[in-house]
Motif scaffolding. Structure first.
Motif: not given
Ligand SMILES: C[S@@+](CC[C@H](N)C(=O)[O-])C[C@H]1O[C@@H](n2cnc3c(N)ncnc32)[C@H](O)[C@@H]1O
Length: 182
Positions: A33, A111, A144, A179
């Motif tokens: 991802h 992220y 994540l 996610r």
């Protein structure tokens, strides 16, 4: 390092919450991802001795950066030995993530990868971590997470409109991969 170091630290510090490192299969499932083709900023919660961090560093561009936030001082010390200039290790709790990001003048990250045991955390600590993470990620960022339980899903839904869960069975025990984004 690896399983032996996890067992030693688990005996002294129950927040470690695991006696085995995350499997390569789970790490790759989470990494799917992440867009490693561009320069990105990542924050990792609970890296332990860096089983995940080292894979990420191998994939990151030269212009990318990662901050690893770890409460266990033995793990933080061992991860610092890695010595990669793109990696900053901070021996504090993820609940201070915005303050830690601001020390690098980061007001947005791409992220956040989290392996911390959310089911062990107090309600207000959980809330602060997810609220600050959501603010730092902005509209385009992704949270994540990987956990051995489905506990995190309902908490993520309070801060992120889109939450998806996958299972990775090639992990001891099997792992839920989350996610979350906007
Ligand atoms: C289950 S281990 C995961 C370790 C590693 N990322 C892996 O994939 O094998 C959880 C880690 O989170 C750390 N941790 C627990 N609570 C934390 C917190 N509030 N902030 C930062 N790290 C935390 C523990 O010390 C431990 O190293």
């Amino acid at each position: 390092m690896g399983t032996l170091s996890y067992i030693k630290n688990f005996i002294k510090d129950r927040q470690v919450a695991s006696i085995t490192p995350t499997s390569r299969f789970t790490i790759e499932r989470v990494c799917r991802h992440i867009d490693f083709d561009r320069d990105i900023r990542i924050i990792e919660f609970g890296p332990a001795d860096g089983v995940f961090t080292k894979v990420i560093l191998d994939k990151l561009t030269a212009g990318s950066e990662i901050i690893a936030i770890e409460t266990n001082s033995d793990f933080a010390r061992s991860l610092r030995l890695h010595g990669d200039p793109r990696l900053s290790v901070v021996n504090r709790s993820a609940e201070d993530v915005r303050e830690i990001a601001s020390m690098k003048s980061w007001d947005r990250v791409d992220y956040i990868i989290s392996g911390i045991p959310f089911s062990f955390l107090k309600k207000d600590v959980k809330r602060k971590i997810l609220q600050e993470s959501s603010q730092l990620l902005g509209e385009k960022g992704l949270f994540l997470g990987y956990q051995t339980s489905s506990h995190l899903r309902s908490h993520l839904r309070n801060y992120f409109p889109k939450v998806e869960t996958e299972m990775e069975y090639l992990n001891i025990p099997p792992m839920c991969v989350y996610r979350a984004g906007k």
